[in-house]
Design a protein around this motif. Structure first.
Motif, mmCIF file in Angstrom:
data_model
loop_
_atom_site.group_PDB
_atom_site.id
_atom_site.type_symbol
_atom_site.label_atom_id
_atom_site.label_comp_id
_atom_site.label_asym_id
_atom_site.label_seq_id
_atom_site.Cartn_x
_atom_site.Cartn_y
_atom_site.Cartn_z
ATOM 1 N N GLY A 1 34.729 26.682 39.579
ATOM 2 C CA GLY A 1 35.250 25.653 38.703
ATOM 3 C C GLY A 1 36.651 25.219 39.094
ATOM 4 O O GLY A 1 37.365 25.933 39.810
ATOM 5 N N PRO A 2 37.082 24.042 38.632
ATOM 6 C CA PRO A 2 38.348 23.458 39.074
ATOM 7 C C PRO A 2 39.595 24.210 38.635
ATOM 8 O O PRO A 2 40.665 24.011 39.200
ATOM 9 C CB PRO A 2 38.311 22.045 38.454
ATOM 10 N N ARG A 3 39.503 25.071 37.637
ATOM 11 C CA ARG A 3 40.686 25.838 37.243
ATOM 12 C C ARG A 3 41.060 26.859 38.302
ATOM 13 O O ARG A 3 42.243 27.185 38.476
ATOM 14 C CB ARG A 3 40.430 26.545 35.904
ATOM 15 N N ARG A 4 40.068 27.349 39.040
ATOM 16 C CA ARG A 4 40.316 28.382 40.043
ATOM 17 C C ARG A 4 40.176 27.891 41.473
ATOM 18 O O ARG A 4 40.684 28.521 42.405
ATOM 19 C CB ARG A 4 39.339 29.548 39.834
ATOM 20 N N ALA A 5 39.477 26.794 41.685
ATOM 21 C CA ALA A 5 39.220 26.335 43.058
ATOM 22 C C ALA A 5 39.264 24.815 43.138
ATOM 23 O O ALA A 5 38.842 24.123 42.212
ATOM 24 C CB ALA A 5 37.865 26.838 43.543
ATOM 25 N N ARG A 6 39.777 24.331 44.252
ATOM 26 C CA ARG A 6 39.796 22.899 44.530
ATOM 27 C C ARG A 6 39.304 22.675 45.958
ATOM 28 O O ARG A 6 39.644 23.449 46.871
ATOM 29 C CB ARG A 6 41.209 22.325 44.402
ATOM 30 N N VAL A 7 38.530 21.627 46.153
ATOM 31 C CA VAL A 7 38.061 21.248 47.480
ATOM 32 C C VAL A 7 38.942 20.113 47.990
ATOM 33 O O VAL A 7 39.154 19.115 47.287
ATOM 34 C CB VAL A 7 36.585 20.805 47.457
ATOM 35 N N VAL A 8 39.449 20.272 49.209
ATOM 36 C CA VAL A 8 40.297 19.264 49.842
ATOM 37 C C VAL A 8 39.623 18.806 51.128
ATOM 38 O O VAL A 8 39.247 19.641 51.965
ATOM 39 C CB VAL A 8 41.700 19.832 50.144
ATOM 40 N N ASP A 9 39.448 17.517 51.294
ATOM 41 C CA ASP A 9 38.905 16.962 52.528
ATOM 42 C C ASP A 9 39.924 17.190 53.640
ATOM 43 O O ASP A 9 41.037 16.660 53.596
ATOM 44 C CB ASP A 9 38.631 15.468 52.342
ATOM 45 N N ALA A 10 39.561 18.006 54.638
ATOM 46 C CA ALA A 10 40.499 18.384 55.696
ATOM 47 C C ALA A 10 40.521 17.400 56.853
ATOM 48 O O ALA A 10 41.186 17.643 57.859
ATOM 49 C CB ALA A 10 40.161 19.783 56.208
ATOM 50 N N ARG A 11 39.799 16.300 56.715
ATOM 51 C CA ARG A 11 39.876 15.259 57.729
ATOM 52 C C ARG A 11 41.085 14.367 57.454
ATOM 53 O O ARG A 11 41.580 14.313 56.349
ATOM 54 C CB ARG A 11 38.585 14.433 57.740
#
Length: 216
Positions: free
Chosen positions: A182-192
């Motif tokens: 969930g977003p409170r503990r994890a965030r996805v970042v586009d590394a491109r």
């Protein structure tokens, strides 16, 4: 993951598929955190201690093709346990901001999901190995498997040299894990994109968990 942070400091983890630029972004994040006035420490996994570095050399040795997936998992956890006991717990207790390249999330994905051992058992062993330490925020630097492997070139370690199918499963595993955490503990970042653009996205992904009296 259901582990809870129990310290005065903050643990920020950069993780994700191979070739996502974890080391580059870790150094950029460290510099930005220092400029914000925090005491900061950089760690990487496996490694970070004398014992951990010896385990690292064994785990990443391309000649060790016979290594069983369970043995691989336990070696990663042994290095992690030493890091937590020798370095990480004390750093967090002192109130430091710790930026760590990979953590239990990596084992959940590489050995548990993509490796077939099961995410649940890996998470359980991870709780034991870390003594209950968990990230305040995990940033998944996401990149398609093909692009990530191309960035690594021909010089690949044992896990990076696994096939494209495995690395596609790794990427899918990280995206699945981020949804489950969930977003409170994890965030996805586009590394491109440019290093600067990715760095800005990483900062936005972690700045809200820094202590308020220093945040900028």
């Amino acid at each position: 993951m259901t582990l809870k942070s129990c310290s005065a400091g903050r643990l920020l983890v950069l993780d994700g598929p191979d070739g996502g630029g974890k080391s580059t972004q870790a150094h950029r994040l460290l510099a930005r955190i220092r400029r914000a006035g925090f005491r900061v420490r950089h760690l990487r996994e496996p490694g970070g201690t004398r014992i951990g570095e010896r385990v690292r050399s064994l785990l990443l040795d391309r000649a060790r093709t016979e290594m069983d997936r369970r043995a691989e998992l336990l070696l990663y956890m042994a290095s992690r346990a030493q890091l937590c006991a020798e370095v990480l717990r004390d750093a967090l207790t002192r109130g430091e901001i710790v930026v760590c390249e990979r953590f239990v999330s990596a084992s959940i994905v590489y050995q548990g999901i993509a490796g077939g051992l099961g995410a649940g058992i890996v998470e359980e062993i991870g709780r034991f190995a870390t003594g209950g330490i968990a990230p305040d925020r995990t940033v998944i630097l996401d990149v398609p498997a093909e692009e990530g492997l191309a960035r690594r070139g021909k010089s690949k370690d044992r896990l990076e040299a696994s096939g494209l199918r495995f690395h596609r499963a790794v990427r899918a595993g990280f995206l699945r894990l981020a949804r489950e955490i969930g977003p409170r503990r994890a965030r996805v970042v586009d590394a491109r994109g440019s290093r600067e653009a990715v760095s800005d996205k990483v900062w936005r992904a972690v700045s809200d968990v820094l202590p308020r009296h220093h945040r900028s």
